[in-house]
Design an enzyme around this catalytic site. Structure first.
Site, PDB file in Angstrom:
ATOM      1  N   HIS A   1       6.341   5.419  -0.318  1.00 16.09           N
ATOM      2  CA  HIS A   1       5.841   4.595  -1.411  1.00 16.09           C
ATOM      3  C   HIS A   1       4.748   5.390  -2.121  1.00 16.09           C
ATOM      4  CE1 HIS A   1       4.671   1.539  -3.980  1.00 16.09           C
ATOM      5  NE2 HIS A   1       4.253   0.608  -3.156  1.00 16.09           N
TER       6      HIS A   1
ATOM      7  N   HIS B   1      12.248  -2.337  -5.559  1.00 17.55           N
ATOM      8  CA  HIS B   1      10.926  -1.878  -5.118  1.00 17.55           C
ATOM      9  C   HIS B   1      11.029  -1.527  -3.629  1.00 17.55           C
ATOM     10  CE1 HIS B   1       6.692  -1.251  -5.365  1.00 17.55           C
ATOM     11  NE2 HIS B   1       6.386  -2.228  -4.533  1.00 17.55           N
TER      12      HIS B   1
ATOM     13  N   CYS C   1       0.676  -0.770  -7.478  1.00 16.66           N
ATOM     14  CA  CYS C   1       1.998  -0.160  -7.289  1.00 16.66           C
ATOM     15  C   CYS C   1       2.991  -0.454  -8.408  1.00 16.66           C
ATOM     16  CB  CYS C   1       2.559  -0.594  -5.942  1.00 16.66           C
ATOM     17  SG  CYS C   1       1.364  -0.306  -4.629  1.00 16.66           S
TER      18      CYS C   1
END
Lengths: 395, 294
Positions: free
Chosen positions: A325, A290, A157
């Site tokens: 996400h 994030h 990620c």
């Protein structure tokens, strides 16, 4: 040498181009909902940040004739096209591509794996030809006639943030004149089930930085930036949308998937990126966190932010509740949002926030707000303890 | 950029072997990796869950640092063409066979491409730059290039650079079906893991300087030895099997050739090479590394 951003491109659940993304951010409209294109049982129980265009629509818009292409590659080509059109660059031997993806062409490979694992049927085996991450990037490079430096970073990620940093280093060291950097990931059963098996998917809208957060929503997206030296950009009269001034990648070295309780890796990434940019923490006007909405990430990131910014925290928000996400693409679309924040002088809101985290002496930015934004710090953290921070600044 | 300490797990007796040139043996479809005692590098409880690619990464990475006499490196860059194949297929089969429910996350966690580099960081307590490049047959090349950029930028003095790919029976079956359908003559598939210590300064362990790296093709220069597939020179992939990072084996053998001095083993002969070219070509990708003895 200053690194200029001369083009941006994005496609996500909240828009098929940069303007579409901006409109949704300003209107506080999430793109997360029931998935219509993803083929998975989990679509019955979970919400996804799905891009609204089908593969056929993407192919048509790109004039992509072959069907031997994954959605991951189509999304990347779509966003690259927008970024290079805006930058107005000509493809020559001085242009490179540093892309990133977590699972590459898995979405298309699953068309093979389903009959193969359920009926030992090899009929669709050719679909595996677009499986590996490298092929996804190679196909996109070939589509645009990119022949120089072309690589794919895969660090889960944080991938796209690392691609941006690598591009900046390539320009700084004169290896390339221009480089297209970013990331892409398409929704697929593999990752949906992977995150579900980790029990970190919220079945409702995710609630980043809220005490009652219950996990993340998965999304898909692609985002790309065109980077070149400021000198080069000015010489050809290109519009500069922002500068990449700081970057760092560190390893938490704590656990394969979980972040450390003291947010060490994240702390070091933010600190080193500030150092690279020659900035103090008080110079940062906005943090695009994030903020996935999982217990672990938001707590660890909060602690790391507190360690870096102490009592002087700038406005902070996670835009994950808009897009979901988007894994390897997250750092790229959030880089685009960071550039938009600089250009528009806007703070983007953190949706679905309900209760403060007990230990936090701050709450996220909840509304769209106009503010003088000079420097944006963007965080991206991934499995394998991979922590990255990129700082974008006004020209 | 200097290269020196190197550690390689392959079909040959390469791990911890000072002169692997004298023990090359022919390989066939049944050839297995010559594996070290992994317990020396990884705790046995963790070892049970680890796939071949993770074990190779752990052992080759750690032993490379040991050989360099370093506690740690400033950064880690790893190249892998297909990453964690075993765990990816394991998780995929569970998704389809268990009907998308009740899945264990272990295989998923270990399927991530960067779990090789991430695990090394975890084992070494390495908080530095940690990167994974996945670009087919150029994966090692871009990891070397990344290391060069880090050193050039002043962000690192030492970088642990790796190249790892694994094969499983299922992967070979899938690749043969794919090759058949694509009318492509599949080479003998191999696997392996190689790690190299790259450094800004010449260390006591340094063996060669990387004086050329072409990520798009050949390097045409006068050299004493060419390691190449499939063209002129010594075809190292005959001994490693073919895979996206088989050039890791080639680079390892090149570094050992500088140290071996004189070799005449029935496959190749050379005497004290000072310049070696390592070249690899696979599925439309081609790269070259030019080394000079130091």
């Amino acid at each position: 040498m200053e690194i200029a951003v001369t083009g941006i491109g994005a496609i996500s659940a909240i828009g098929n181009d940069v303007q579409g993304n901006l409109r949704s951010l300003l209107a506080k409209e999430t793109g997360i909902g029931k998935a219509k294109l993803l083929s998975s049982k989990l679509t019955e129980t979970h919400l996804f940040g799905e891009v609204k265009l089908s593969n056929d629509e993407l192919r048509k818009g790109l004039n992509w004739n072959s069907e031997a292409v994954s959605r991951t590659t189509l999304l990347s080509a779509w966003a690259i096209k927008e970024a290079i059109a805006q930058a107005g660059i000509v493809m020559d031997e001085h242009v490179g591509l540093v892309s990133s993806t977590s699972v590459g062409g898995m979405d298309r490979s699953e068309g093979f794996f389903e009959p193969y694992y359920t009926e030992q049927d090899f009929a669709n085996v050719m679909m595996l030809g677009t499986h590996d991450c490298g092929t996804c990037t190679k196909q996109a490079a070939e589509h645009f006639g990119i022949t120089a430096y072309t690589t794919t970073i895969s660090t889960a990620c944080s991938s796209a943030a690392n691609a941006i940093a690598m591009g900046a280093r390539l320009i700084r060291q004169g290896k390339l004149k221009r480089v297209i950097v970013g990331g892409t990931d398409a929704l697929c059963r593999f990752t949906a089930n992977g995150f579900n098996s980790l029990m970190i998917l919220d079945t409702e809208w995710c609630k980043p930085f809220s005490a009652n957060r219950a996990g993340l929503n998965l999304g898909e997206a692609a985002g790309y930036l065109v980077l070149e030296s400021r000198e080069e950009a000015e010489a050809r009269g290109a519009e500069i949308h922002g500068l990449v001034t700081g970057w760092a990648n560190t390893n938490d070295a704590y656990h394969q998937t979980a972040s450390s309780p003291d947010g060490n890796g994240a702390f070091m990434a933010m600190t080193q990126a500030l150092e690279k940019a020659g900035l103090n923490s008080s110079d940062i006007s906005y943090i695009n966190a994030h903020g996935t909405g999982t217990q672990n990430n938001d707590q660890s990131e909060s602690i790391a932010i507190h360690r870096v910014f102490d009592a002087q925290k700038p406005p902070i928000s996670s835009t994950k509740a808009f897009t979901g996400h988007t894994l390897a693409a997250a750092g790229a679309i959030e880089a685009v949002y960071s550039i938009l924040a600089l250009k528009e002088n806007k703070l983007f809101p953190n949706l679905n926030y309900q209760d403060p985290i007990a230990e936090n002496d701050w709450q996220p930015q909840l509304e769209v707000e106009t503010a003088e934004i000079k420097h944006v710090l963007s965080n991206s953290f991934g499995f394998g303890g991979n922590n990255s921070t990129v700082i974008f600044s006004k020209t | 950029m200097y290269l020196g300490a190197a550690s390689c797990i392959s079909f040959q007796d390469t791990f911890g072997n000072e002169n692997p040139w004298n023990s090359l043996v022919a390989i066939n479809a049944e050839t297995q990796l010559v594996q070290p005692d992994y317990k020396e590098f990884v705790n046995p409880a963790a070892l049970r869950r680890m796939s071949s690619v993770l074990k190779m990464g752990a052992a080759a990475g750690k032993s490379c640092l040991q050989q360099a006499g370093l506690e740690n490196a400033d950064a880690i860059t790893v190249g892998t063409g297909l990453g964690c194949v075993r765990d990816t297929l394991k998780f995929l089969s569970a998704v389809y066979q268990d009907g998308e429910g009740g899945l264990s996350p272990t295989a998923f966690i270990q399927s991530t491409h960067n779990s090789i580099a991430g695990q090394l960081a975890l084992m070494l307590g390495n908080h530095g730059y940690n990167m994974t490049h996945v670009q087919g047959a150029l994966s090692l090349g871009y990891s070397l290039s990344d290391a060069e950029l880090l050193i050039g930028e002043g962000d690192a003095k030492t970088v642990l650079v790796g190249a790892v790919d694994e094969k499983t029976d299922e992967l070979v079956a899938l690749l043969s079906k794919l090759s058949e359908s694509a009318d492509y003559k599949m080479p003998a598939i191999g696997e392996g893991g190689a790690f190299f210590l790259a450094s800004r300064d010449k260390l006591s362990s340094s063996v060669a300087k990387m004086v050329g790296l072409n990520l798009t093709g050949k390097i045409e220069e006068e050299v004493d030895l060419v390691l190449s597939n499939p063209s002129k020179g010594f075809n190292y992939t005959q001994f490693s099997g073919e895979h996206f990072t088989s050039i890791g084996f080639g680079l390892f053998m090149a570094l050992k050739a500088f140290e071996a001095g004189k070799v005449d083993n029935g496959h190749v002969s050379f005497v004290h090479p000072t310049r070696i070219l390592v070249h690899h070509q696979l599925l439309g990708q081609e790269m070259s590394i030019l080394l000079e003895k130091v």
